[in-house]
Design a protein around this motif. Sequence first.
Motif, PDB file in Angstrom:
ATOM      1  N   PHE A 451       0.842  -1.206   0.000  1.00  0.00           N
ATOM      2  CA  PHE A 451       0.000   0.000   0.000  1.00  0.00           C
ATOM      3  C   PHE A 451       0.873   1.251   0.000  1.00  0.00           C
ATOM      4  CE2 PHE A 451      -3.955  -2.020   2.169  1.00  0.00           C
ATOM      5  CZ  PHE A 451      -4.364  -2.500   0.942  1.00  0.00           C
ATOM      6  N   LYS A 464      -2.216  10.874   4.477  1.00  0.00           N
ATOM      7  CA  LYS A 464      -3.490  10.694   3.791  1.00  0.00           C
ATOM      8  C   LYS A 464      -3.794   9.202   3.652  1.00  0.00           C
ATOM      9  CE  LYS A 464      -6.078  12.788   0.066  1.00  0.00           C
ATOM     10  NZ  LYS A 464      -5.979  13.712  -1.068  1.00  0.00           N
ATOM     11  N   LEU A 465      -2.768   8.426   3.277  1.00  0.00           N
ATOM     12  CA  LEU A 465      -2.947   6.979   3.200  1.00  0.00           C
ATOM     13  C   LEU A 465      -3.342   6.438   4.567  1.00  0.00           C
ATOM     14  CD1 LEU A 465      -2.420   4.378   1.391  1.00  0.00           C
ATOM     15  CD2 LEU A 465      -0.286   4.209   2.648  1.00  0.00           C
ATOM     16  N   ARG A 468      -7.039   7.502   5.265  1.00  0.00           N
ATOM     17  CA  ARG A 468      -8.020   7.015   4.298  1.00  0.00           C
ATOM     18  C   ARG A 468      -8.029   5.494   4.178  1.00  0.00           C
ATOM     19  NH1 ARG A 468      -9.961  10.024   0.066  1.00  0.00           N
ATOM     20  NH2 ARG A 468     -11.045   8.101  -0.461  1.00  0.00           N
ATOM     21  N   VAL A 469      -6.885   4.838   4.445  1.00  0.00           N
ATOM     22  CA  VAL A 469      -6.809   3.392   4.230  1.00  0.00           C
ATOM     23  C   VAL A 469      -6.460   2.628   5.513  1.00  0.00           C
ATOM     24  CG1 VAL A 469      -5.681   1.544   2.933  1.00  0.00           C
ATOM     25  CG2 VAL A 469      -6.200   3.709   1.805  1.00  0.00           C
ATOM     26  N   PRO A 472      -9.222   3.121   8.465  1.00  0.00           N
ATOM     27  CA  PRO A 472     -10.502   2.420   8.251  1.00  0.00           C
ATOM     28  C   PRO A 472     -10.352   0.903   8.252  1.00  0.00           C
ATOM     29  CG  PRO A 472     -10.182   4.117   6.572  1.00  0.00           C
ATOM     30  CD  PRO A 472      -8.947   4.097   7.398  1.00  0.00           C
ATOM     31  N   LEU A 473      -9.269   0.400   7.664  1.00  0.00           N
ATOM     32  CA  LEU A 473      -9.122  -1.052   7.579  1.00  0.00           C
ATOM     33  C   LEU A 473      -8.776  -1.671   8.933  1.00  0.00           C
ATOM     34  CD1 LEU A 473      -7.284  -1.547   4.179  1.00  0.00           C
ATOM     35  CD2 LEU A 473      -9.692  -1.866   4.704  1.00  0.00           C
TER      36      LEU A 473
ATOM     37  N   PHE B  81       1.602  -4.516  -8.474  1.00  0.00           N
ATOM     38  CA  PHE B  81       2.248  -5.577  -7.712  1.00  0.00           C
ATOM     39  C   PHE B  81       1.532  -6.911  -7.878  1.00  0.00           C
ATOM     40  CE2 PHE B  81       3.556  -1.791  -5.343  1.00  0.00           C
ATOM     41  CZ  PHE B  81       4.916  -2.020  -5.259  1.00  0.00           C
ATOM     42  N   ALA B  85      -2.479  -4.981  -4.288  1.00  0.00           N
ATOM     43  CA  ALA B  85      -2.431  -3.824  -3.376  1.00  0.00           C
ATOM     44  C   ALA B  85      -3.544  -2.823  -3.664  1.00  0.00           C
ATOM     45  CB  ALA B  85      -1.054  -3.151  -3.430  1.00  0.00           C
ATOM     46  N   PHE B  87      -6.928  -0.865  -2.549  1.00  0.00           N
ATOM     47  CA  PHE B  87      -7.471  -0.473  -1.252  1.00  0.00           C
ATOM     48  C   PHE B  87      -8.851  -1.093  -1.088  1.00  0.00           C
ATOM     49  CE2 PHE B  87      -4.824   3.215  -2.694  1.00  0.00           C
ATOM     50  CZ  PHE B  87      -3.720   2.852  -1.939  1.00  0.00           C
ATOM     51  N   PRO B  88      -9.001  -2.039  -0.167  1.00  0.00           N
ATOM     52  CA  PRO B  88     -10.253  -2.815  -0.121  1.00  0.00           C
ATOM     53  C   PRO B  88     -11.455  -2.007   0.335  1.00  0.00           C
ATOM     54  CG  PRO B  88      -8.727  -3.538   1.597  1.00  0.00           C
ATOM     55  CD  PRO B  88      -8.022  -2.490   0.803  1.00  0.00           C
ATOM     56  N   ASN B  89     -11.215  -0.847   0.932  1.00  0.00           N
ATOM     57  CA  ASN B  89     -12.356  -0.042   1.392  1.00  0.00           C
ATOM     58  C   ASN B  89     -12.803   0.973   0.355  1.00  0.00           C
ATOM     59  OD1 ASN B  89      -9.886   1.211   1.809  1.00  0.00           O
ATOM     60  ND2 ASN B  89     -10.708   2.573   3.362  1.00  0.00           N
ATOM     61  N   MET B  90     -12.229   0.884  -0.857  1.00  0.00           N
ATOM     62  CA  MET B  90     -12.651   1.798  -1.918  1.00  0.00           C
ATOM     63  C   MET B  90     -13.119   0.977  -3.116  1.00  0.00           C
ATOM     64  SD  MET B  90      -9.553   4.515  -1.931  1.00  0.00           S
ATOM     65  CE  MET B  90      -8.853   5.128  -0.402  1.00  0.00           C
ATOM     66  N   PHE B  98      -8.421   7.942  -6.379  1.00  0.00           N
ATOM     67  CA  PHE B  98      -7.612   8.287  -5.196  1.00  0.00           C
ATOM     68  C   PHE B  98      -6.262   8.864  -5.612  1.00  0.00           C
ATOM     69  CE2 PHE B  98      -5.297   6.708  -1.193  1.00  0.00           C
ATOM     70  CZ  PHE B  98      -5.735   7.787  -0.444  1.00  0.00           C
ATOM     71  N   GLN B 102      -4.769  13.244  -6.375  1.00  0.00           N
ATOM     72  CA  GLN B 102      -3.537  13.755  -5.807  1.00  0.00           C
ATOM     73  C   GLN B 102      -2.645  14.355  -6.875  1.00  0.00           C
ATOM     74  OE1 GLN B 102      -3.393  13.402  -2.458  1.00  0.00           O
ATOM     75  NE2 GLN B 102      -1.722  14.866  -2.585  1.00  0.00           N
ATOM     76  N   ARG B 147      -5.423   1.646 -12.333  1.00  0.00           N
ATOM     77  CA  ARG B 147      -5.024   2.653 -11.356  1.00  0.00           C
ATOM     78  C   ARG B 147      -3.630   3.196 -11.686  1.00  0.00           C
ATOM     79  NH1 ARG B 147      -4.541   0.781  -5.187  1.00  0.00           N
ATOM     80  NH2 ARG B 147      -2.835  -0.409  -6.100  1.00  0.00           N
TER      81      ARG B 147
END
Lengths: 557, 334
Positions: A451, A464-465, A468-469, A472-473, B81, B85, B87-90, B98, B102, B147
């Motif tokens: 990540f 921010k990561l 935002r990530v 929450p996770l 990768f 990788a 983001f599982p919440n998005m 995301f 930026q 992405r």
Amino acid sequence: MIERMKQWISRINIGQLIVLCFMLAMMVMIMVLPLFSLFARAFQSNAEEFVGLENYQAYFRTPALFRSIWNTIDISLVTAFFSTVFGFLYAYALTRTRIRFKTFFRYVALIPIFIPTVVHALGLIYLFGRQGVITRMGFEIELYGRIGLILSQVIYTFPQAFLMFFVTLEYADGRLYEAVEAMGVKPLTRFIKITLPEVKFTLINVIFVCFTLAFTDFGAPMVIGGSFNVLATDLHTQIAGLFNFSMGAVIGTLLLTPAIMAFIVNRITNVANMGAMSAKSTKLIIKKSRGRDVFFFILCSVIAFCFFALIGALALGAFTTLYPFNMTLTLDNFRFNPAQGGIGSFFNSITMSLITAAVGTVFVFAYSYMMEKTNGLTALTKIGKLFSILPMALPGMVIGISFILFFNTPTNPLNFLFGTIGILVMANVLSFFSVPFLTATGALKKLDKEFESVSDSMSIPRWKLFYRVSVPLSFPAILEIFMYYFVSSMVTISALVFLYNPTFRVASISIAHMQAAGDIAQAAAMSLLILVVNVAVRLLYELAMIFIKYKTKRRES
Amino acid sequence: MSFLKVENITKKFGNQFALNNVNVEVEKGEMVCILGPSGCGKTTLLRIIAGLETSDSGKIVIDGRDSTYFPAAKRNFGIVFQSYALFPNMTVIGNILFGMKQKSKASKEDLEIRALEVLRMVDLFEHRNKYPRQLSGGQQQRTALARAIAISPSFLLLDEPLSALDAKVRNKLRSEIRSIQKELGITTIMVTHDQEEALTMADRAIVMNNSVVEQSGSPRDIYNNPSTPFVAGFIGSMNFIKITKGEQAIRPEKICLVRHSEQHDYTALIRAIEFKGALTRINGLMRDKSEVYIDLSSQEFDSMNLREGATMFLRLPEKCLTSYSDSLIIEEPV
């Protein structure tokens, strides 16, 4: 050389470096420096001149003090023995038998965690004291002193022993048991050859943990220690009664000894225990056995009944006018006498615990994130990781006296914190740091380690990561940490007893004071309030977890 | 001038070389595969190019600029990768936006238009509002690819992107990635341990072993003229046979089976016959007890009436033999 420096500097993320340094500085401030003050003072006179081992010599030449070491070791050994045996049997019943009401039994075992150790002792007074429920049935024991202390400490340490065994026994490798079953091995041999080796490391740990908890607890000896002196009460007398800080420091270092041993054992067994469980392990299928189930069901019922009796006795005292003489039901005992802190102390406890939980959760989680996800700066993260596990070895009383010695000096710029809620929060955040740290680290390790790489490639800043990530996770872990900090802070007494300000008393201390002042019914009433709040917080946590599971499930199907 | 230059990069982990004086050049728009067995240093090289890892010495030049000391964020690349990788919440589109938000100052609407465009390219338009765990492995990897390219990077890094997928999806995704790469003309560096993947996808392959680059060239060139015994054995199969003029290397499919032995032919005992579909592989034992493998089309095999335990006659065409000097063989890994 200049080339290397240039490279090093160019790659350091300045933000990361600042956050990391800030966190290490915090740990140095609340842990390293206070501990240093403690050890320094043990070798100084009360005039703060270096005297070498003189304090220790004085200590060991005073039989009254010296005697306490044996007393403490005595009750701690007996406590460790009983808690380990009962904890194991109870955990075994819940994991390796087919008894009914397992969930119920599991939660009942946690009851002692939700109340301060002074309350365990208080409950015992209601059961075995001069007018106790059981005493009045004609069964008399010598409660104040050795026996009372042991009983109280077994109640205190039982849930810890149970939980540690439970976690180990729950993960049985079914294949092993199927294999010996096929070989026709007798149950007793099976138990000795397979089950015991499985719990070997946990067993060692449990013994040390129970021993240490009983060794360093202050709440119970304060209430039912009687004339049976232990190190914790001596420490309190030296500091709060005699203002002999040097002798206090000596006792503080003695209190630290078993904790450090437990800590070292824990490190060793943790490493040895690694990889004992393989991904291929299958679930254990428990065979039917009526005799076994009946035995364990009775055992669990008896233990559960004891806890209910304890709470029941408190309720009996809290809701009657003057147990046992006037049994009219009343709520008068909930009108607390302001002289011992009053109802204010209850709200103080909640305020302090909420602030501790909020500050602690943010600090622990951010701290583990930095330890886990910082790239480079290995030297700093190594120190940070060492700092993170040390609090496990620090008894509350040691933190308390270290804080006095460090913060309560006029030359310390942080002296203004002394006597405020701030210092109580700091002591709690430090006291309970290690378990939440492990929880947070475990949650963060489960996140994809790329990540950070991906977000770096997209120029997303780490903060921010993070929010935002990563946050929450890891939300379930964050909630768990919050709950742990809250409940622990609600029931703690040992660090606070040195640090509280008479104008800001917390409930656990008030209970001890009420009991000492003879307002025992009010003490019982206050105990019930703490229990209710802690159980409610736990329930909220469980509900939140169900809700989160439901939400993530929707994202996955 | 080449787009990316890796000059004399060296990296040690403890006493162990991860990369030992590595030099690589990548042209603009080229698809390069870095290929090698696990532990050869290929992933470390990729991470150093990305700026996710630091080198001990050497230089990285990207687009004419010395980027050795640039952090990852300044290098303007997209990365995919093996583990996706995501983001599982998005949601799928959330993941894509995301990074875009930026990187770009464009309006929200413009970014969404661009994101949907990219999603159509990887054929995920109708899955845009799903969460990663609701997608198959192949779809997840395409999301990761989307992405990475959505931020319009100047080059793309793929770290074993297909290794977690099953064979069928892998084959399909191979050609999809390649066609998207060609369509965008984006410079791409892919790391893989799968030689077939490298051979089918790359304009140029770089074979690494033991922290050094063994050979670099077009897949066809590397296959036909492997410059070291390691490359010969790692890319495809290679027989190393001792004959009168010393040890010679020959590909299994270059050996001819003949019915009647002539003067320069060799005899071998048939030990095992392996049917592999279009091809049949024969494992034989030469007189000097060394092993030999021969590939022939199954059609040809059927016409020859060969059995295990029988004797066969081998002819080794002169032009297909390669010899490696002794010094090179010593360098072969143990």
